[in-house]
Every structure is written in C-alpha cells, then in structure tokens.
Design a protein around this motif. Structure first.
Motif, PDB file in Angstrom:
ATOM      1  N   ASP A 130       0.825  -1.216   0.000  1.00 38.35           N
ATOM      2  CA  ASP A 130       0.000   0.000   0.000  1.00 38.35           C
ATOM      3  C   ASP A 130       0.859   1.266   0.000  1.00 38.35           C
ATOM      4  O   ASP A 130       0.533   2.247  -0.682  1.00 38.35           O
ATOM      5  CB  ASP A 130      -0.931  -0.008   1.213  1.00 38.35           C
ATOM      6  CG  ASP A 130      -1.992  -1.095   1.130  1.00 38.35           C
ATOM      7  OD1 ASP A 130      -2.274  -1.551   0.002  1.00 38.35           O
ATOM      8  OD2 ASP A 130      -2.522  -1.497   2.182  1.00 38.35           O
ATOM      9  N   ILE A 131       1.941   1.265   0.773  1.00 42.17           N
ATOM     10  CA  ILE A 131       2.840   2.427   0.779  1.00 42.17           C
ATOM     11  C   ILE A 131       3.478   2.612  -0.588  1.00 42.17           C
ATOM     12  O   ILE A 131       3.584   3.732  -1.104  1.00 42.17           O
ATOM     13  CB  ILE A 131       3.932   2.265   1.862  1.00 42.17           C
ATOM     14  CG1 ILE A 131       3.311   2.278   3.255  1.00 42.17           C
ATOM     15  CG2 ILE A 131       4.974   3.383   1.748  1.00 42.17           C
ATOM     16  CD1 ILE A 131       4.280   1.942   4.372  1.00 42.17           C
ATOM     17  N   ASP A 177       1.130   4.222  -2.987  1.00 39.21           N
ATOM     18  CA  ASP A 177       0.906   5.646  -2.740  1.00 39.21           C
ATOM     19  C   ASP A 177       2.133   6.503  -3.052  1.00 39.21           C
ATOM     20  O   ASP A 177       2.011   7.696  -3.330  1.00 39.21           O
ATOM     21  CB  ASP A 177       0.491   5.873  -1.279  1.00 39.21           C
ATOM     22  CG  ASP A 177      -0.915   5.353  -0.994  1.00 39.21           C
ATOM     23  OD1 ASP A 177      -1.661   5.113  -1.963  1.00 39.21           O
ATOM     24  OD2 ASP A 177      -1.260   5.180   0.193  1.00 39.21           O
ATOM     25  N   TYR A 178       3.327   5.901  -2.993  1.00 40.07           N
ATOM     26  CA  TYR A 178       4.572   6.645  -3.257  1.00 40.07           C
ATOM     27  C   TYR A 178       5.446   5.839  -4.235  1.00 40.07           C
ATOM     28  O   TYR A 178       6.546   5.403  -3.893  1.00 40.07           O
ATOM     29  CB  TYR A 178       5.342   6.884  -1.957  1.00 40.07           C
ATOM     30  CG  TYR A 178       4.559   7.625  -0.903  1.00 40.07           C
ATOM     31  CD1 TYR A 178       4.609   9.007  -0.811  1.00 40.07           C
ATOM     32  CD2 TYR A 178       3.762   6.926   0.020  1.00 40.07           C
ATOM     33  CE1 TYR A 178       3.895   9.695   0.165  1.00 40.07           C
ATOM     34  CE2 TYR A 178       3.036   7.598   0.999  1.00 40.07           C
ATOM     35  CZ  TYR A 178       3.111   8.978   1.064  1.00 40.07           C
ATOM     36  OH  TYR A 178       2.409   9.651   2.035  1.00 40.07           O
ATOM     37  N   PRO A 179       4.974   5.639  -5.476  1.00 39.13           N
ATOM     38  CA  PRO A 179       5.650   4.708  -6.388  1.00 39.13           C
ATOM     39  C   PRO A 179       6.965   5.210  -6.983  1.00 39.13           C
ATOM     40  O   PRO A 179       7.808   4.395  -7.356  1.00 39.13           O
ATOM     41  CB  PRO A 179       4.610   4.494  -7.496  1.00 39.13           C
ATOM     42  CG  PRO A 179       3.827   5.773  -7.508  1.00 39.13           C
ATOM     43  CD  PRO A 179       3.760   6.215  -6.082  1.00 39.13           C
ATOM     44  N   ILE A 180       7.161   6.503  -7.085  1.00 38.24           N
ATOM     45  CA  ILE A 180       8.339   7.027  -7.787  1.00 38.24           C
ATOM     46  C   ILE A 180       9.475   7.387  -6.831  1.00 38.24           C
ATOM     47  O   ILE A 180      10.586   6.850  -6.944  1.00 38.24           O
ATOM     48  CB  ILE A 180       7.969   8.268  -8.647  1.00 38.24           C
ATOM     49  CG1 ILE A 180       6.827   7.924  -9.597  1.00 38.24           C
ATOM     50  CG2 ILE A 180       9.196   8.738  -9.434  1.00 38.24           C
ATOM     51  CD1 ILE A 180       7.128   6.786 -10.547  1.00 38.24           C
ATOM     52  N   LEU A 181       9.219   8.247  -5.883  1.00 37.81           N
ATOM     53  CA  LEU A 181      10.267   8.721  -4.974  1.00 37.81           C
ATOM     54  C   LEU A 181      10.243   8.023  -3.618  1.00 37.81           C
ATOM     55  O   LEU A 181      11.195   8.171  -2.836  1.00 37.81           O
ATOM     56  CB  LEU A 181      10.135  10.232  -4.765  1.00 37.81           C
ATOM     57  CG  LEU A 181      10.377  11.107  -5.996  1.00 37.81           C
ATOM     58  CD1 LEU A 181      10.152  12.570  -5.650  1.00 37.81           C
ATOM     59  CD2 LEU A 181      11.793  10.910  -6.530  1.00 37.81           C
ATOM     60  N   GLY A 182       9.216   7.273  -3.331  1.00 39.92           N
ATOM     61  CA  GLY A 182       9.126   6.670  -2.017  1.00 39.92           C
ATOM     62  C   GLY A 182       8.974   7.728  -0.935  1.00 39.92           C
ATOM     63  O   GLY A 182       8.628   8.877  -1.208  1.00 39.92           O
ATOM     64  N   VAL A 183       9.254   7.335   0.290  1.00 46.88           N
ATOM     65  CA  VAL A 183       9.114   8.274   1.410  1.00 46.88           C
ATOM     66  C   VAL A 183      10.457   8.614   2.040  1.00 46.88           C
ATOM     67  O   VAL A 183      10.507   9.266   3.080  1.00 46.88           O
ATOM     68  CB  VAL A 183       8.162   7.700   2.488  1.00 46.88           C
ATOM     69  CG1 VAL A 183       6.773   7.488   1.909  1.00 46.88           C
ATOM     70  CG2 VAL A 183       8.712   6.403   3.079  1.00 46.88           C
ATOM     71  N   TYR A 233      -0.779  -0.361   8.708  1.00 52.24           N
ATOM     72  CA  TYR A 233      -0.880  -1.714   9.261  1.00 52.24           C
ATOM     73  C   TYR A 233      -2.329  -2.040   9.607  1.00 52.24           C
ATOM     74  O   TYR A 233      -2.995  -1.284  10.309  1.00 52.24           O
ATOM     75  CB  TYR A 233       0.000  -1.819  10.509  1.00 52.24           C
ATOM     76  CG  TYR A 233       0.165  -3.211  11.057  1.00 52.24           C
ATOM     77  CD1 TYR A 233       1.192  -4.032  10.601  1.00 52.24           C
ATOM     78  CD2 TYR A 233      -0.688  -3.700  12.047  1.00 52.24           C
ATOM     79  CE1 TYR A 233       1.371  -5.301  11.121  1.00 52.24           C
ATOM     80  CE2 TYR A 233      -0.525  -4.969  12.568  1.00 52.24           C
ATOM     81  CZ  TYR A 233       0.508  -5.772  12.098  1.00 52.24           C
ATOM     82  OH  TYR A 233       0.681  -7.033  12.613  1.00 52.24           O
ATOM     83  N   GLU A 234      -2.816  -3.158   9.116  1.00 54.56           N
ATOM     84  CA  GLU A 234      -4.197  -3.558   9.339  1.00 54.56           C
ATOM     85  C   GLU A 234      -4.467  -3.763  10.828  1.00 54.56           C
ATOM     86  O   GLU A 234      -3.810  -4.573  11.484  1.00 54.56           O
ATOM     87  CB  GLU A 234      -4.481  -4.864   8.586  1.00 54.56           C
ATOM     88  CG  GLU A 234      -5.924  -5.324   8.652  1.00 54.56           C
ATOM     89  CD  GLU A 234      -6.139  -6.602   7.861  1.00 54.56           C
ATOM     90  OE1 GLU A 234      -6.791  -7.506   8.405  1.00 54.56           O
ATOM     91  OE2 GLU A 234      -5.643  -6.690   6.714  1.00 54.56           O
ATOM     92  N   CYS A 265       9.678   1.160  -0.912  1.00 55.79           N
ATOM     93  CA  CYS A 265       8.940   2.178  -0.161  1.00 55.79           C
ATOM     94  C   CYS A 265       9.848   3.350   0.200  1.00 55.79           C
ATOM     95  O   CYS A 265       9.385   4.477   0.342  1.00 55.79           O
ATOM     96  CB  CYS A 265       8.331   1.585   1.106  1.00 55.79           C
ATOM     97  SG  CYS A 265       7.045   0.366   0.788  1.00 55.79           S
ATOM     98  N   GLY A 266      11.129   3.084   0.336  1.00 57.68           N
ATOM     99  CA  GLY A 266      12.058   4.157   0.661  1.00 57.68           C
ATOM    100  C   GLY A 266      12.471   4.993  -0.531  1.00 57.68           C
ATOM    101  O   GLY A 266      12.547   6.225  -0.435  1.00 57.68           O
ATOM    102  N   SER A 267      12.726   4.344  -1.668  1.00 56.30           N
ATOM    103  CA  SER A 267      13.221   5.061  -2.844  1.00 56.30           C
ATOM    104  C   SER A 267      12.398   4.799  -4.095  1.00 56.30           C
ATOM    105  O   SER A 267      12.874   5.018  -5.216  1.00 56.30           O
ATOM    106  CB  SER A 267      14.687   4.677  -3.109  1.00 56.30           C
ATOM    107  OG  SER A 267      15.507   5.080  -2.033  1.00 56.30           O
TER     108      SER A 267
END
Length: 434
Positions: free
Chosen positions: A290-291, A294-300, A313-314, A333-335
């Motif tokens: 899911d993360i 929502d952040y497919p290119i640059l991540g978080v 988290y469910e 998710c990071g990058s």
C-alpha cells in the motif's frame, strides 16, 4: 586485552596493507564488517568505535597511488556496478524529500561505504588468490561468530542470540547475514583442492546450519533450503559432492529436532492456526504494498517507511516506528520502484551472468573458479529468499557474493570471452571431462 591487541593489530595491518596493496583494504573492510569485533570485544574497545572509516580511507589512498589498476570492468560486472551506483544516486535524490531525516541519514551514512567498497572490490580483486582470500575471510569471520553462538548454547542450554540477537542484529537479521557465508562455505567444501580445506569449510557449514536453527528464524530456514536445493541442482555430481550432500542432509535432520521442525512448519499454517509473528509478517507486507502504491516514484525516503507502517498496518499499531521486515519493500517504499529496480539489478545481472557461464564452462573451469561461481549460484537465491522476511540492505555479506562473482567473470574473461560463448559451445564440450 587480547581482544584489544587483536583488533588494533589487525586494523594497523589492514590499513598499512591497503595503502600498498588496496585489495587488502577490500578484504579487511568486509572481514571486519562480518566479524564485527566491536561486538565481540566491546568490553576492551572504546564505545562507538568506527574502524571501517579508517579502512575505507586507507583503501582510497592505495587506489590513488596504484593508478586504479585491476580488472578491466566490462560486460555484466560493468552493468551491475552502474546499477548500484545509480541506486545510490537515486537514494540520495529521494532522501531530499524524506519524511524522517534521522532514519534516512543513518541509512545513507552506511550505504555509501558499502557501495564504494563493492564497486572497487570488483576492480581490485583481480586474481584467483585474491578471490579465494576474500571468500575464506568471510567464511572464517562468520564461522567464528557461528562457533560462539553454538558454544554459548551448548554451555548454557539456551540461545542468547535467539533472544537478544547478535552483532547488533536481531535473530532474523543475523540469520540473514549468515546466508551468503553459507553459500561460500558450501562451495569451498565442494571445490577446495586440499582435503583439509574441504573439511574445514564443511565444518563451518554445519556450524552455520545449526546456528540458523538456534536463532529460530523461519525465513532464513526457508532461504537455507532454497540455497541447498539450488546447490544440489547445479553442483558437479561425483563421489565427493554426493557424499557431502548426504552427510549434510543427515546432519541437518539430526540437528533440527522436533522444536525446530515445528517452528519451520508453523510458517505454512493458515487462518487461526497462523501464529502472531507470521500473521504480522503478512500484514507488514500488505502495508508495504500500500505504501509503494501511494509513493511509487520517490518513495518516502530511504529507511523512513517504518514511520508510515503503523498508519498502513491492518488493525493499527501502538508503536510509531515499525520496520517492514522485507528487503524489497524497504527499498521500494524508501526510494520508489525505480530504486528497487536499480538495487535488484546489481544482484540479478551478476547471478544471470554466472549462471550462463556455469552452464557453458562447468567442466572446464579451474577449482577456484568453480568455488567462486558456485557460491554465487546458490548463495544469492538463498539470501534473497531469506531477505523477504527481514531487511538486509546494510548487511555486507550479500555484496561480497556479487564481488566474488563479478571478479571471477572478469578474471576468466581474458581466457574465454563470455560474449562469445555461443560460438564456442562445441569447443567447450570437447575440453575437460566432467
């Protein structure tokens, strides 16, 4: 005091040696990383000792003085290095928009050193003796830890490493760190020339098998089975390898015991029979998906996704910091997905190249080349499967496998160009017997 003398004596030898022969710095850097002397002899050393920076600095000086001499980087190793360097650049770009600066800075402070030493390792490990030295240093360094973990268990009747981790990692993290070393120790047990070397490597492999069982990491147990299966698939079938496989299988069954078997089988239960730890893994992976969506290119931000996991988290979490426990989700998710593709490219390009080389040159390779190529063939799949259950981007052992594979390809390139394998196939089959 003995630990103090050993650590500082080794550090002085590595740094001075790296200035004269920079490849010694590569071996020393990864050897220190795997052995982790600060953890083993922390009572004798200053707090927060960071020996690696001195080794990296000495190696860089030696590299400049040597005029960057070494392997001619080309083919698959060149693409692997480009992929890893681009990942580091992309990670730096994504770090600028991180949601948690502290977590990202901690990651970037360590990953650049690993990338630098991994890249120059493929350049500097340019002879069979150097490849074997790197392999043996990794096996002995990790074997030392495996010995300590086994010894503590047999002395006390319980495993400290399973409860409190080892070398700064939790039980899952250190189990994953063992997987690449298992690939190398198994390959040395199969293909070392000297009998004593085969027996030593085999003994360390047994220690590593039992260590993983003691650490109770189901993910690495699955990874170890994948490593073994790939090894059986690709190994030369002769009396020595067959007897080694049978012996390892018997020992593995004998060492496992009912508790380990039950722990492993619990990974495959479903519904209400699934324990909380395994259930949590599936929920974490769902949060990772899911993360990433929502952040497919640059991540978080590298290493920062842990700050978002409680929100995704469910059922929610009380903690505000929860790792995804999955290498691929941690990177993506990071990058972002571009970061994952670049990072995975470093490993996959080399594995595919050594698999191709093994297929067409299996019978004609020298023993050192068989050992190095085979270690990558079985070690990387085992490591990657294990890494699905915990993050391992900062574990140096996996990068050593790529250095070993890349160096073996580049050294053998001068003898038999990889790019012309298809045209040389009849000649290859006409050479040495299997």
């Amino acid at each position: 005091m003995k630990g103090l003398i050993f650590v500082y004596g080794s550090l002085a030898f590595i740094c001075l040696g790296a200035i004269v022969r920079p490849w010694i710095g590569v071996v020393g850097y990864f050897g220190f990383a795997i052995l982790n002397p600060v953890y083993l002899w922390g009572h004798s050393l200053p707090p927060n000792s960071n020996f690696q920076k001195y080794i990296v600095g000495a190696t860089f000086i030696g590299l400049l003085l040597s005029g960057f001499k070494g392997n001619k980087i080309q083919g698959a190793p060149a693409w692997a290095i480009i992929s890893l360097v681009l990942y580091l650049v992309w990670a730096w770009v994504t770090a600028q928009s991180t949601i948690h600066e502290g977590d990202t800075v901690a990651y970037m402070t360590n990953i650049w050193k690993i990338v630098f030493m991994s890249c120059i390792g493929a350049l500097l490990i340019d002879a069979p003796k150097k490849v074997l030295t790197l392999m043996w240093v990794l096996v002995i360094a990790q074997g030392w830890n495996a010995w300590e973990i086994n010894l503590q268990y047999f002395q006390n009747g319980w495993s400290y490493a399973a409860r409190s981790g080892w070398g700064g990692f939790d039980n899952n993290g250190y189990s994953i760190a063992t997987a690449p070393a298992m690939g190398i120790s198994l390959s040395l047990a199969f293909y070392s020339v000297k009998l004593w070397a085969r027996l030593l490597a085999g003994f360390i492999f047994v220690l590593q098998m039992h260590e993983i069982m003691l650490l109770e990491s189901r993910g690495t147990m699955i990874g170890a089975l994948v490593l073994a299966a790939v090894g059986v698939l690709y190994v030369h079938k002769n009396s020595w390898t067959t007897s080694t496989i049978i012996t390892a299988t018997v020992l593995g069954i004998a060492l496992a015991g009912p508790s380990v078997v039950d722990e492993f089988k619990s990974s495959f239960k479903e519904g209400e029979e699934l324990d909380s730890s395994a259930d949590s893994r599936f929920k974490l992976w769902k949060a990772g998906v899911d993360i990433m969506k929502d952040y497919p290119i640059l991540g978080v931000g590298p290493n920062a996704s842990r700050r978002l996991v409680p929100q995704y988290y469910e059922g929610g979490l009380r903690s505000n910091n929860k790792a995804l426990h999955n290498l691929f989700f941690d990177i993506s998710c990071g990058s972002g997905i571009p970061g994952l593709l670049l990072y995975a490219g470093y490993f996959s390009v080399i594995w595919l190249a050594v698999r191709k080389y093994w297929k067409f040159n299996k019978s004609s390779m020298e023993p050192w080349a068989k050992a190095s190529i085979f270690s990558v063939l079985c070690g990387l799949p085992g490591y990657m499967v294990a890494s699905m259950f915990s993050s391992a981007a900062l574990i140096e052992g996996s990068y050593i496998l790529v250095i070993v594979g890349a160096s073996a390809l580049l050294i053998n390139k001068n003898k038999m160009p990889i790019d012309h394998l298809a045209t040389q196939r009849p000649l290859l089959h006409a050479q040495a017997p299997s």
